[in-house]
Design an enzyme around this catalytic site. Structure first.
Site, short mmCIF file in Angstrom:
data_model
loop_
_atom_site.label_atom_id
_atom_site.label_comp_id
_atom_site.label_asym_id
_atom_site.label_seq_id
_atom_site.Cartn_x
_atom_site.Cartn_y
_atom_site.Cartn_z
N ASP A 148 1.02 -1.08 -0.04
CA ASP A 148 0.01 -0.01 0.07
C ASP A 148 1.02 1.31 -0.02
O ASP A 148 1.64 1.51 0.93
CB ASP A 148 -0.83 0.00 1.33
CG ASP A 148 -1.74 1.00 1.38
OD1 ASP A 148 -1.49 2.25 0.79
OD2 ASP A 148 -2.85 1.00 2.23
N ASP A 171 -7.39 4.33 -8.78
CA ASP A 171 -8.80 3.75 -8.84
C ASP A 171 -9.83 4.88 -8.98
O ASP A 171 -9.90 5.33 -7.80
CB ASP A 171 -8.98 2.66 -8.01
CG ASP A 171 -8.00 1.47 -8.45
OD1 ASP A 171 -7.94 1.04 -9.69
OD2 ASP A 171 -7.24 0.77 -7.53
C1 LIG Z 1 -6.38 2.03 -12.32
S1 LIG Z 1 -4.83 1.43 -12.01
C2 LIG Z 1 -3.87 2.59 -12.76
C3 LIG Z 1 -2.36 1.99 -12.97
C4 LIG Z 1 -1.52 3.18 -13.77
N1 LIG Z 1 -1.03 4.23 -12.73
C5 LIG Z 1 -1.88 3.41 -15.22
O1 LIG Z 1 -1.88 4.66 -15.29
O2 LIG Z 1 -1.66 2.55 -16.14
C6 LIG Z 1 -4.51 1.81 -10.29
C7 LIG Z 1 -3.63 0.87 -9.76
O3 LIG Z 1 -3.30 1.39 -8.51
C8 LIG Z 1 -3.12 0.25 -7.74
N2 LIG Z 1 -3.46 0.41 -6.14
C9 LIG Z 1 -4.54 1.07 -5.77
N3 LIG Z 1 -4.44 1.63 -4.55
C10 LIG Z 1 -3.08 1.54 -4.17
C11 LIG Z 1 -2.31 1.73 -3.07
N4 LIG Z 1 -3.05 2.22 -1.92
N5 LIG Z 1 -1.08 1.56 -3.13
C12 LIG Z 1 -0.42 0.82 -4.13
N6 LIG Z 1 -1.16 0.61 -5.46
C13 LIG Z 1 -2.43 0.75 -5.25
C14 LIG Z 1 -4.13 -0.91 -8.14
O4 LIG Z 1 -3.71 -1.99 -7.80
C15 LIG Z 1 -4.07 -0.60 -9.71
O5 LIG Z 1 -3.01 -1.42 -10.25
#
Ligand SMILES: C[S@@+](CC[C@H](N)C(=O)[O-])C[C@H]1O[C@@H](n2cnc3c(N)ncnc32)[C@H](O)[C@@H]1O
Length: 268
Positions: A148, A171
């Site tokens: 996280d 997200d």
């Molecule tokens: C919608 S995707 C976007 C991925 C990338 N930033 C892109 O633009 O292609 C959001 C990503 O954030 C990750 N994620 C969500 N909350 C997170 C957190 N608190 N810490 C790390 N990763 C997180 C999810 O697993 C997902 O892979």
């Protein structure tokens, strides 16, 4: 084989590609016990052959393992890691939270060889894919943490130690009842303000109009941030050197407008 214990295998199974624009919740979403609401749901860490291979071969180069607390995606409070030692040098630090399959990370870190780039992602198969892409592109100034990013930023990065933070297409949690899960909120912004150096930049992007508004509200209501592009329409920033990721493409295909924001830490 090194597989980060970052996803509870008993969590909801979500077949298909990593990280849809709207997270797959597979039913009710459970908050992490004792740690409040988080911006992700736990997903099955099923990896394909090339992802397994990337974990085996590339984790020693790219992955930083961290002590965990109650959850496999957590970073134990009080964890101290010598980042300069892990990167093999001292350099200005950029952090990406939610790097997904690494498309922005590979391009943006590759374009900034003078920076150390630390990325947090909770989904193990995405981490594995990212390591493969980094390796193929010859990008060496990146380290990944399967955890996280909120906890990672809090535990692993010191006050004023951060030159840039990237939160690109976080997200969106579009349903009203899920909005409390959004990464960018007042509490998170306070943490970011503490970790950014004076003048340090927070780069954000989203294809969800109301999330873009929320980002602007959060940043605009804080005396600790100043918009780098106040004179551009809406105060939105140019997209800069971000590559088009699948999330951005999907948003555009759905007719949504892409918004970029760049805000700077006001000097202390
Ligand atoms: C919608 S995707 C976007 C991925 C990338 N930033 C892109 O633009 O292609 C959001 C990503 O954030 C990750 N994620 C969500 N909350 C997170 C957190 N608190 N810490 C790390 N990763 C997180 C999810 O697993 C997902 O892979």
């Amino acid at each position: 084989m090194i597989v980060p214990a970052n996803v509870d295998p008993s969590g909801p199974r979500s077949p298909g590609a990593v990280g849809a624009s709207a997270p797959r919740t597979a039913g009710a979403v459970a908050d992490h016990p004792g740690r409040g609401v988080v911006s992700f749901v736990r997903r099955s860490p099923r990896m394909n052959l090339s992802q397994h291979r990337a974990m085996d071969d590339l984790a020693p180069r790219y992955l930083i393992d961290v002590p965990r607390a109650d959850m496999s995606t957590s970073v134990a409070p009080g964890t101290r890691i010598d980042l300069a030692e892990r990167f093999g040098r001292r350099a200005p630090l950029a952090v990406e939270i939610g790097s997904g399959v690494g498309d922005s990370l590979v391009a943006m870190a590759g374009a900034r060889p003078d920076m150390n780039v630390l990325a947090f992602e909770v989904y193990a198969p995405a981490i594995a894919s990212t390591m493969g892409k980094l390796d193929r592109a010859g990008v060496r100034n990146v380290r990944l943490v399967a955890a996280d990013g909120t906890e990672g930023l809090r535990e692993l990065v010191g006050t004023a130690a951060l030159a840039e933070l990237w939160t690109l297409f976080p997200d969106p949690w579009p349903k009203k009842r899920h909005r409390k899960r959004r990464l960018v909120n007042q509490v998170f912004a306070e943490l970011v303000a503490d970790r950014l150096e004076d003048g340090g930049l927070w780069r954000l992007a989203t294809d969800w109009a109301d999330y873009a508004e929320q980002m602007t509200e959060v940043l605009g209501s804080s005396p600790l941030f100043a918009n780098r592009y106040p004179d551009l329409p809406g105060g939105w920033a140019p997209r800069g050197d971000r590559p088009v990721t699948r999330f951005e493409r999907r948003g555009m295909e759905a007719g949504r407008t892409i918004r970029d924001l760049v805000w700077a830490r006001v000097p202390r």
